[in-house]
Design a protein around this motif. Sequence first.
Motif, short mmCIF file in Angstrom:
data_model
loop_
_atom_site.label_atom_id
_atom_site.label_comp_id
_atom_site.label_asym_id
_atom_site.label_seq_id
_atom_site.Cartn_x
_atom_site.Cartn_y
_atom_site.Cartn_z
N LEU A 36 0.81 -1.21 0.00
CA LEU A 36 0.00 0.00 0.00
C LEU A 36 0.85 1.26 0.00
O LEU A 36 0.39 2.31 -0.47
N ASP A 37 2.05 1.20 0.52
CA ASP A 37 2.90 2.39 0.51
C ASP A 37 3.22 2.84 -0.91
O ASP A 37 3.56 4.01 -1.14
N TYR A 38 3.11 1.93 -1.84
CA TYR A 38 3.38 2.27 -3.23
C TYR A 38 2.38 3.29 -3.75
O TYR A 38 2.65 4.01 -4.72
N MET A 39 1.21 3.37 -3.11
CA MET A 39 0.22 4.36 -3.49
C MET A 39 0.78 5.77 -3.40
O MET A 39 0.47 6.64 -4.23
N VAL A 116 -5.09 9.28 0.37
CA VAL A 116 -5.18 10.17 -0.77
C VAL A 116 -4.32 11.42 -0.64
O VAL A 116 -3.71 11.89 -1.62
N ASP A 117 -4.23 12.00 0.54
CA ASP A 117 -3.48 13.24 0.70
C ASP A 117 -1.98 13.04 0.59
O ASP A 117 -1.23 13.99 0.35
N GLY A 118 -1.53 11.79 0.75
CA GLY A 118 -0.09 11.53 0.66
C GLY A 118 0.37 11.08 -0.71
O GLY A 118 1.55 10.82 -0.92
N VAL A 119 -0.57 10.97 -1.65
CA VAL A 119 -0.23 10.48 -3.00
C VAL A 119 0.45 11.59 -3.81
O VAL A 119 0.05 12.75 -3.76
N HIS A 120 1.46 11.20 -4.57
CA HIS A 120 2.15 12.15 -5.45
C HIS A 120 1.36 12.26 -6.76
O HIS A 120 1.68 11.66 -7.77
N TRP A 121 0.31 13.07 -6.71
CA TRP A 121 -0.58 13.20 -7.87
C TRP A 121 0.08 13.97 -9.01
O TRP A 121 -0.26 13.76 -10.18
N ALA A 122 0.97 14.89 -8.67
CA ALA A 122 1.63 15.71 -9.70
C ALA A 122 2.86 16.36 -9.11
O ALA A 122 2.96 16.56 -7.89
N ASP A 123 3.81 16.71 -9.97
CA ASP A 123 5.00 17.43 -9.51
C ASP A 123 4.64 18.84 -9.06
O ASP A 123 5.20 19.35 -8.09
N ASP A 124 3.72 19.46 -9.79
CA ASP A 124 3.25 20.79 -9.44
C ASP A 124 2.39 20.71 -8.17
O ASP A 124 1.40 19.98 -8.14
#
Length: 593
Positions: A36-39, A116-124
């Motif tokens: 799950l940490d891969y998320m 969800v708040d810890g996910v790297h959704w974008a570089d920006d």
Amino acid sequence: MKTRKYKYLFLVAALGLTLTSCDDLFEPAKENNLGLDYMDKNASYAEGVLGNAYTRIPCAGFPFSEVGTDDAVSNDATNSWRKLAGGTWTSNNNPTERWRDCRAGIMYVNLFLSRVDGVHWADDDVARRLYASREKGEAFGMRAMFMYYLLQAHGGYDESGQLLGVPIITTPEGASSNFNVPRNTFEECMKAFYADCDSALALLPDKYVDITSDASIPAYYKKMGADVDRMNRVFGAKFNGRMDASIVKAFRSKAALLAASPAFAAASGTNYQQAADYAAQVLDAIGGISGMDPNGWTWYANGSEIDALSNGANPKEIMWRGEKSQNNDWETDNYPPSLYGKGRINPTQNFVDAFPAANGYPITDPRSGYDAKNPYENRDPRLTAYVVVDGGQVGVNNTKISTEVGSGKDGINTEVGSSTRTGYYLRKLLRQDINLDPKVNSKQYHYTPRIRYTEIFLNYAEAANEAFGPKGTGTHNYSAYDVIKALRHRAGITDDSYLDECAQSKEKMRELIRNERRIELSFEGFRFWDLRRWKAPISTAAKGMSISADKEGNKIYTPVNVEERDYKDYMYYGPIPYSEMLKFSELKQNKGW
């Protein structure tokens, strides 16, 4: 989910998660498991966790549960709804069951929300926060949707007379979690439902659209630093088909009407005025009555409209839909056997009798002009649009269908397992520009509407009539009367004499609204649940029409009983699965099961 990219990600992630054991899912093995940490590092993987919830949407297809009501029978002896209606419905043999899929959907939502708040959704960083907000909004909306379906299928009174819902779970469940928890009350579940709706609505756009100016950016997202490019990147039209605010509001309307209905109203904490207000919020966004699609009652047959759909766009009638696909499956199952179909779903005489005369009066009323010797003449146009009656034309070649006794393959009870049992075949949902002849086997596009605006109009009409009376509007600009008038007019019933008569009484208007709902939403999975939330009669025998001819060739119409319904009073509420009752001592079963 309308883009190929997201569909692929959902399926890949779903496969990856479902191939692990329960222990592996929460305590990853050292090999062959990303964990799950891969998320946190991989947005696609995180999307797949939420995608597991999307794959469990209960409204993704038509169950044809009408076979379990007085509206239809099936000629397939193995049909689970046919068996259910015949008395085989038990807590361990339950085709209405939604416990497993909806609870699993909530499990994935809770897991997603915890990360969800810890996910790297974008570089920006601004885009990252925008993505996190939208994805959270979707997740809250999905959890509310699953709660609605759980309450519909499993809410009910226990032996002590308490109205219960389901266990409210809002945190991830792991191998060490306590799964033996009691059901919350129905009212507590509704409060949790409303809270999830509020959380979703605070984060989601009403629709996913591409904007052109800063003026279209909500203040909440302006504070995050959002600009036009970032908003289109995260909330643009390419995301059509995913949970948005309008869909959340629609489910709020559906759940409020359920909770305000006779089966639940005594202890749900929701009333008809709230249900009317929630439905009106959805309808006001399309202009109220003026936003009604004039072709909405034939959405399934609007071929050019269906063929032109692309990129997640919806017709005017449709709020939320599934993917468009090219096939002839519905026709193969339901065309008459002379046209290479199986004739599976047979509308009943009960259903046919629900259609009024062309002047709007019920056929039981002498003012209707109904002629029992010509029962399909001078009727509501929706009758022959939704049902293949004797002499009706079907298919690309407009083949005339005869359901008379001994008239060939299509005659009533001619061929077991393919001919009609009632004297009628299904036309609704089916495209008539298909040829099933193996030499041709043409195909056309179909889609499944998950939410139609017609449903929300009918939700409003029902709730507004109960809360404000037939012509009352509350704080809105239209009444139950106005909605029913518009629905009947678009179908071709322009004589309002009977409607005006019904408008003098809440009880008569209630009867009319329920009948309009029966017709307009037929074969889309509503009546089984509507009868139960209304606590209306559910054991009405399914009838058919046997047609023969006398010596002069005049047709003789003889109503016949086709199938009895074997329901007990406790079956207004569905059971908790027997397997769950065996596993968890804290669960209380609904009374009678």
